[in-house]
Motif scaffolding. Sequence first.
Motif, mmCIF file in Angstrom:
data_model
loop_
_atom_site.group_PDB
_atom_site.id
_atom_site.type_symbol
_atom_site.label_atom_id
_atom_site.label_comp_id
_atom_site.label_asym_id
_atom_site.label_seq_id
_atom_site.Cartn_x
_atom_site.Cartn_y
_atom_site.Cartn_z
ATOM 1 N N ALA A 64 -8.005 12.381 0.936
ATOM 2 C CA ALA A 64 -8.320 11.488 2.056
ATOM 3 C C ALA A 64 -9.830 11.414 2.224
ATOM 4 C CB ALA A 64 -7.658 12.010 3.335
ATOM 5 N N GLY A 65 -10.271 10.558 3.141
ATOM 6 C CA GLY A 65 -11.707 10.425 3.346
ATOM 7 C C GLY A 65 -12.042 9.771 4.668
ATOM 8 N N CYS A 66 -13.310 9.849 5.023
ATOM 9 C CA CYS A 66 -13.779 9.206 6.251
ATOM 10 C C CYS A 66 -15.288 9.005 6.132
ATOM 11 C CB CYS A 66 -13.470 10.086 7.467
ATOM 12 S SG CYS A 66 -14.224 11.719 7.393
ATOM 13 N N SER A 67 -15.836 8.223 7.044
ATOM 14 C CA SER A 67 -17.289 8.065 7.119
ATOM 15 C C SER A 67 -17.725 8.483 8.513
ATOM 16 C CB SER A 67 -17.688 6.606 6.880
ATOM 17 O OG SER A 67 -17.494 6.291 5.524
ATOM 18 N N ILE A 68 -18.785 9.278 8.574
ATOM 19 C CA ILE A 68 -19.249 9.776 9.875
ATOM 20 C C ILE A 68 -20.724 9.445 10.021
ATOM 21 C CG2 ILE A 68 -19.472 11.816 11.355
ATOM 22 C CD1 ILE A 68 -17.333 13.171 9.622
ATOM 23 N N LYS A 69 -21.076 8.888 11.173
ATOM 24 C CA LYS A 69 -22.485 8.575 11.443
ATOM 25 C C LYS A 69 -23.188 9.852 11.865
ATOM 26 C CE LYS A 69 -24.561 4.300 12.495
ATOM 27 N NZ LYS A 69 -24.247 3.718 11.217
ATOM 28 N N GLY A 70 -24.387 10.051 11.362
ATOM 29 C CA GLY A 70 -25.126 11.224 11.828
ATOM 30 C C GLY A 70 -25.952 11.896 10.756
ATOM 31 N N ASP A 71 -26.586 12.947 11.167
ATOM 32 C CA ASP A 71 -27.456 13.724 10.299
ATOM 33 C C ASP A 71 -26.609 14.523 9.304
ATOM 34 O OD1 ASP A 71 -29.980 15.300 9.745
ATOM 35 O OD2 ASP A 71 -28.643 16.875 10.482
ATOM 36 N N LEU B 232 -6.860 15.703 8.718
ATOM 37 C CA LEU B 232 -8.249 16.142 8.861
ATOM 38 C C LEU B 232 -9.187 14.922 8.886
ATOM 39 C CD1 LEU B 232 -9.745 18.829 9.029
ATOM 40 C CD2 LEU B 232 -9.655 18.976 6.547
ATOM 41 N N ALA B 233 -8.976 14.004 7.945
ATOM 42 C CA ALA B 233 -9.809 12.796 7.891
ATOM 43 C C ALA B 233 -9.565 11.923 9.117
ATOM 44 C CB ALA B 233 -9.517 12.016 6.618
ATOM 45 N N ALA B 234 -8.315 11.879 9.576
ATOM 46 C CA ALA B 234 -7.972 11.055 10.750
ATOM 47 C C ALA B 234 -8.716 11.551 11.985
ATOM 48 C CB ALA B 234 -6.462 11.087 10.993
ATOM 49 N N HIS B 235 -8.956 12.838 12.038
ATOM 50 C CA HIS B 235 -9.711 13.413 13.155
ATOM 51 C C HIS B 235 -11.104 12.765 13.249
ATOM 52 C CE1 HIS B 235 -10.931 16.490 16.021
ATOM 53 N NE2 HIS B 235 -12.081 16.513 15.372
ATOM 54 N N PHE B 236 -11.632 12.341 12.111
ATOM 55 C CA PHE B 236 -12.957 11.701 12.087
ATOM 56 C C PHE B 236 -12.859 10.186 11.887
ATOM 57 C CE2 PHE B 236 -13.610 16.082 10.552
ATOM 58 C CZ PHE B 236 -14.520 16.526 11.509
ATOM 59 N N GLY B 237 -11.684 9.627 12.147
ATOM 60 C CA GLY B 237 -11.524 8.174 12.076
ATOM 61 C C GLY B 237 -11.178 7.644 10.695
ATOM 62 N N GLY B 238 -10.860 8.529 9.755
ATOM 63 C CA GLY B 238 -10.501 8.074 8.405
ATOM 64 C C GLY B 238 -9.032 8.280 8.132
ATOM 65 N N GLY B 239 -8.684 8.454 6.866
ATOM 66 C CA GLY B 239 -7.283 8.654 6.512
ATOM 67 C C GLY B 239 -7.102 8.693 5.018
ATOM 68 N N GLY B 240 -5.852 8.528 4.582
ATOM 69 C CA GLY B 240 -5.577 8.544 3.143
ATOM 70 C C GLY B 240 -4.211 9.122 2.865
ATOM 71 N N HIS B 241 -4.203 10.175 2.081
ATOM 72 C CA HIS B 241 -2.947 10.832 1.700
ATOM 73 C C HIS B 241 -3.003 12.305 2.121
ATOM 74 C CE1 HIS B 241 -2.306 7.357 -0.901
ATOM 75 N NE2 HIS B 241 -3.517 7.544 -1.390
ATOM 76 N N ASP C 28 0.821 -1.214 0.000
ATOM 77 C CA ASP C 28 0.000 0.000 0.000
ATOM 78 C C ASP C 28 0.854 1.263 0.000
ATOM 79 O OD1 ASP C 28 -2.329 1.588 0.187
ATOM 80 O OD2 ASP C 28 -2.127 1.690 2.363
ATOM 81 N N HIS C 29 0.227 2.379 -0.341
ATOM 82 C CA HIS C 29 0.944 3.662 -0.373
ATOM 83 C C HIS C 29 0.261 4.753 0.446
ATOM 84 C CE1 HIS C 29 -1.526 5.712 -3.736
ATOM 85 N NE2 HIS C 29 -2.161 4.609 -3.391
ATOM 86 N N HIS C 30 -0.746 4.389 1.255
ATOM 87 C CA HIS C 30 -1.416 5.403 2.081
ATOM 88 C C HIS C 30 -0.592 5.738 3.316
ATOM 89 C CE1 HIS C 30 -4.840 3.802 -0.252
ATOM 90 N NE2 HIS C 30 -5.294 5.036 -0.161
ATOM 91 N N ILE C 31 -0.522 7.007 3.640
ATOM 92 C CA ILE C 31 0.252 7.445 4.800
ATOM 93 C C ILE C 31 -0.406 6.948 6.092
ATOM 94 C CG2 ILE C 31 -0.856 9.710 5.123
ATOM 95 C CD1 ILE C 31 2.031 10.856 5.351
ATOM 96 N N SER C 32 -1.708 6.685 6.019
ATOM 97 C CA SER C 32 -2.441 6.230 7.207
ATOM 98 C C SER C 32 -2.426 4.705 7.355
ATOM 99 C CB SER C 32 -3.886 6.730 7.126
ATOM 100 O OG SER C 32 -4.482 6.325 5.902
ATOM 101 N N ASN C 33 -1.566 4.011 6.589
ATOM 102 C CA ASN C 33 -1.542 2.539 6.655
ATOM 103 C C ASN C 33 -1.227 2.039 8.060
ATOM 104 O OD1 ASN C 33 -0.169 -0.273 6.376
ATOM 105 N ND2 ASN C 33 -1.282 0.014 4.484
ATOM 106 N N GLU C 34 -1.935 0.984 8.461
ATOM 107 C CA GLU C 34 -1.802 0.485 9.834
ATOM 108 C C GLU C 34 -0.862 -0.712 9.986
ATOM 109 O OE1 GLU C 34 -5.724 0.049 11.534
ATOM 110 O OE2 GLU C 34 -6.092 2.212 11.337
ATOM 111 N N TYR C 35 -0.110 -1.061 8.977
ATOM 112 C CA TYR C 35 0.889 -2.147 9.066
ATOM 113 C C TYR C 35 0.268 -3.413 9.656
ATOM 114 C CZ TYR C 35 4.391 1.188 7.622
ATOM 115 O OH TYR C 35 5.104 2.098 6.882
ATOM 116 N N PHE C 36 -0.820 -3.855 9.048
ATOM 117 C CA PHE C 36 -1.597 -4.978 9.569
ATOM 118 C C PHE C 36 -1.083 -6.338 9.102
ATOM 119 C CE2 PHE C 36 -3.462 -3.266 5.696
ATOM 120 C CZ PHE C 36 -3.552 -4.390 4.904
ATOM 121 N N GLY C 37 -0.127 -6.350 8.174
ATOM 122 C CA GLY C 37 0.325 -7.642 7.643
ATOM 123 C C GLY C 37 1.484 -8.227 8.418
#
Length: 324
Positions: free
Chosen positions: A294-301, A281-290, A111-120
Amino acid sequence: MEVIEDIIKILKTKQTFVLTTHIHADGDALGSLLALGLALLNNGKDVVMIHSEPVPENYRFLPGAEQVIMVQDLKEKEGFEVGIALDCTDLSRVGDAEQLLQKADCIINIDHHISNEYFGQINMVETEAAATGEMVCGLLVKGGFTITPDIATNLYTAIITDTGSFRHQNTTANCFRTAAYLLECGAAHSFIQHNLYEQRSLQNLRFMVNVLQTLSINENGQIAWMTITKDISTEADNNDSLIDYAKSLKGVEVGILFKELDSGEIKVSFRSKSYVDVNQLAAHFGGGGHERAAGCSIKGDLKEVKQLVIRKTEEYLAKRRAAE
Ligand SMILES: [Mn+2]
């Protein structure tokens, strides 16, 4: 030993592989998946390519796309020696295929995302790479795998789509070197351009018109956003570049696209022009990217989520002004 050499050794010595990529796959996700999958198949390996959703219609032109299956189509769900996740920041991004990967003896994360969690167990994460496809190309070349025209077409598509046809800030000399090499290997440039940019349906273009009409801009003109509400959403709404229209406005630094999902969540995509780190910015809402995408998903109205996100983005911009 270097990570890349560890991976090459596994690709050469193991026999059974399950490959997957992230949900809402884009050109880099699918191009990387197919390129590595085809290279392994050409070397006599047993390969299963999984995606948690059907391959989006606009990417079905990719060579080998018909070989990508969904988890429920798989008869034997265990016994894979190697699981490979491509272009995924974390394991949950692979959707339905997560369990399948976890059952493999070894997980490789490319992967090439800066927010990668090194899960492997093995993690090849290169944040300076513009596309995962660029990394896969390097891996195949170093491993001595033949890059057939079909593989080249997949990798070229990966680079074209993740660099916005070499327009985004992530475009490097290596992107052009890799692209040039892939053309030499037989990547079908005109075929790719035609399929990516000249096959839009009337329904999709009308959808874009509807989304463009939602364009709004904040008081000082640095943030522009658009909204895809459920009522304008269509099946033809697959368009990764839509958000670029918000960013294209003069004076705008951050473009945002809000999309109302059936799950009750709001999908938020961010793009920045030159200095705001939207990964943070996306990490602040639980997302990430470059940094610039970047992007995230937020529950709510929808209305509340929009206010919250725009306010946070304004804070980031204000912080930057204060620092100057
Ligand atoms: Mn990518």
